[in-house]
Design an enzyme around this catalytic site. Structure first.
Site, PDB file in Angstrom:
ATOM      1  N   TYR A 257      26.919  18.706  21.920  1.00 22.62           N
ATOM      2  CA  TYR A 257      25.787  18.498  23.600  1.00 22.62           C
ATOM      3  C   TYR A 257      27.061  17.823  24.423  1.00 22.62           C
ATOM      4  O   TYR A 257      27.225  18.576  25.680  1.00 22.62           O
ATOM      5  CB  TYR A 257      25.144  18.378  23.531  1.00 22.62           C
TER       6      TYR A 257
ATOM      7  N   ASN B 159      17.906  14.733  10.549  1.00 18.97           N
ATOM      8  CA  ASN B 159      18.872  14.100  10.375  1.00 18.97           C
ATOM      9  C   ASN B 159      19.781  13.365  11.525  1.00 18.97           C
ATOM     10  O   ASN B 159      20.342  14.145  11.787  1.00 18.97           O
ATOM     11  CB  ASN B 159      19.397  15.539   9.804  1.00 18.97           C
TER      12      ASN B 159
ATOM     13  N   ARG C 131      15.048  16.582  16.312  1.00 18.64           N
ATOM     14  CA  ARG C 131      16.066  15.232  17.021  1.00 18.64           C
ATOM     15  C   ARG C 131      15.385  14.243  15.581  1.00 18.64           C
ATOM     16  O   ARG C 131      16.621  13.599  15.157  1.00 18.64           O
ATOM     17  CB  ARG C 131      14.792  14.749  17.984  1.00 18.64           C
TER      18      ARG C 131
ATOM     19  N   HIS D  12       0.517  -1.418  -0.325  1.00 19.21           N
ATOM     20  CA  HIS D  12       0.182  -0.335  -0.262  1.00 19.21           C
ATOM     21  C   HIS D  12       1.209   1.248   0.240  1.00 19.21           C
ATOM     22  O   HIS D  12       0.779   2.145  -0.533  1.00 19.21           O
ATOM     23  CB  HIS D  12      -1.376   0.441   1.218  1.00 19.21           C
TER      24      HIS D  12
ATOM     25  N   HIS E 146      25.572  26.514   9.632  1.00 21.27           N
ATOM     26  CA  HIS E 146      25.099  26.508   8.365  1.00 21.27           C
ATOM     27  C   HIS E 146      25.029  27.186   8.001  1.00 21.27           C
ATOM     28  O   HIS E 146      24.483  26.997   5.850  1.00 21.27           O
ATOM     29  CB  HIS E 146      22.922  25.661   8.882  1.00 21.27           C
TER      30      HIS E 146
ATOM     31  N   SER F  54      25.867  24.789  15.174  1.00 21.18           N
ATOM     32  CA  SER F  54      24.655  23.787  14.126  1.00 21.18           C
ATOM     33  C   SER F  54      24.468  25.158  13.102  1.00 21.18           C
ATOM     34  O   SER F  54      24.539  25.627  12.178  1.00 21.18           O
ATOM     35  CB  SER F  54      23.474  23.784  14.276  1.00 21.18           C
TER      36      SER F  54
END
Length: 438
Positions: free
Chosen positions: A320, A308, A305, A23, A347, A343
């Site tokens: 972190y 990626n 979260r 499906h 970016h 980040s």
């Protein structure tokens, strides 16, 4: 917050498993049918109106001009990565023979400075190559994405193996065992940024799957170009040539909501599914959880979260976790801000050099909106909130695409000779006097 360790296990990408369901597979076929219909419709339109069929090919050709320079730059970064491996072994093996602790500290500090210098030079050389050779967006993307990937891989390798070296005693009976160069090369090409001494592997390469992923990659590149050329560019490409009213600009943003989500889905399927699975299959890499079910999210904290996992894991483990345990002494909030800050900067750096101009919308989105949504917490897991999430995501993607396109054409159609630093930093979109406020 509980700190977890990344565990690599045999598993397929989520879409790969979902496509096993007939499906869901039919929905996949339906999308292909719609794409074919769009291509045929556009081909007929182009032929009847212009006497030739374009289908976004012109944009692809323009975007990949000077591809050979991008490939040479890639080879340069690959060579530097290999040199980084041998430099690490030199540091690790030689420090054992240093007789005094002070000499060891000086030796360690020297190589730490060299490593940081490499990080800085890596960014500088990528920017230099893109700027000096005036690479178009696609060729620029190869340079900046691969430079960033190599840097993240090297940091992962060094960060993961440093404790082995630092905890090894000079007179220890156990020999210091460092990874072989062949394993380092394997790590460079597998679709993960987290270093391990061993990864789960499949028994053999499924060449049918490789061909499928390759053709999907090519098809999505064409579709991505087609969407930009057919839907995004026509509404914004005159900016800088004529004046746009405020109402026109607002209308463009809302009109490109669907265009934005098509671009977002194309990027997702290209970069996080087809491309990663292609290399995973070629390297027999077993753990293919490159993303989670982000499309079921009802809020952006869950989306960030799940979107990626490859980059998310790297940020969690090497930014972190290290900031949480070492720099901020178990302060989770400051550690999260560090993640969003780094980040956002990276970016924005990638987008700036890929497009050739500074326009910090993505930086604002990551640093401020990303942080805000993360600390607001989750929304109820209901259909209504999932629909609201999808509209917000589509509108956000469309807004970003439209505003970056406006800035691109403002700088192309209304350039400034000998621009100053102020001209580079201030959006040309606002200073080219192409907005009619009346």
């Amino acid at each position: 917050n509980k700190i977890y360790e990344k565990q690599f296990v045999h598993r397929n990408s989520l879409l790969t498993d979902l496509f096993e369901n007939i499906h869901v597979r039919t929905v996949y076929h339906l999308f292909i049918t719609i794409l074919i219909g769009l291509f045929v419709n556009t081909a007929v339109y182009d032929y009847l109106k212009y006497g030739k069929v374009v289908l976004g090919l012109k944009l692809i050709k323009l975007s990949f001009v000077k591809l050979h320079i991008a490939l040479l730059a890639w080879f340069g970064y690959f060579t530097c990565a290999c040199l980084a491996y041998f430099s690490f072994k030199l540091w690790a093996n030689y420090r054992i023979f240093l007789p005094k602790l002070k000499q060891v500290h000086i030796w360690d500090l020297l190589w730490l400075v060299i490593l940081v210098g490499y990080y800085v030079c890596s960014f500088q050389t990528a920017g230099y190559v893109v700027t000096v050779f005036e690479l178009p967006p696609a060729s620029s993307a190869i340079v900046v994405f691969e430079q960033t990937r190599f840097l993240m891989k090297i940091h992962s390798f060094v960060r993961s193996n440093c404790p082995k070296v630092l905890h090894h005693k000079p007179h220890d009976d156990n020999k210091l065992i460092l990874p072989e160069f062949s394993h380092f090369l394997y790590f460079i090409f597998v679709p993960t940024l987290i270093y391990r001494d061993a990864y789960p592997k499949t028994k053999k390469i499924n060449w049918n799957f490789v061909c499928c992923c390759f053709f999907e990659t090519v098809a999505v590149v064409f579709f991505f170009s087609f969407v930009i050329d057919r839907f995004l560019n026509p509404s914004v490409q005159d900016f800088g040539i004529r004046k746009y009213t405020v109402n026109e600009i607002i209308l463009c943003i809302f009109e490109n909501t669907i265009t934005g989500v098509l671009i977002l889905l194309s990027n997702f399927f290209l970069l996080l599914h087809s491309w990663q699975n292609l290399f995973a299959e070629l390297t027999r890499f077993g753990d293919r959880m490159f993303y989670r079910d982000w499309w079921t999210c009802t809020d952006f904290s869950g989306y960030f979260r799940k979107w990626n996992i490859i980059v998310q894991d790297w940020l969690y483990i090497y930014i972190y976790k290290d900031f949480h345990e070492t720099v901020f002494h178990n302060n989770a909030i400051l550690a999260k801000f560090a993640v969003f800050g780094i980040s956002a900067v990276v970016h924005e750096w990638i987008v700036t050099y890929m497009l050739g101009f500074f326009f910090p919308l993505l930086f604002i989105e990551f640093l401020f909106l990303g942080s805000l949504f993360n600390f607001l917490g989750g929304a109820p897991k209901t259909a209504v909130f999932n629909i609201l999430f999808w509209y917000a995501l589509s509108f956000g993607a469309g807004s970003l695409a439209t505003m970056y396109a406006f800035e691109f054409y403002a700088r192309m159609n209304a350039p400034i000779e000998n621009p100053t630093l102020k001209d580079i930093l201030i959006p040309r979109f606002l200073t080219c006097e192409c907005i009619d406020y009346s």
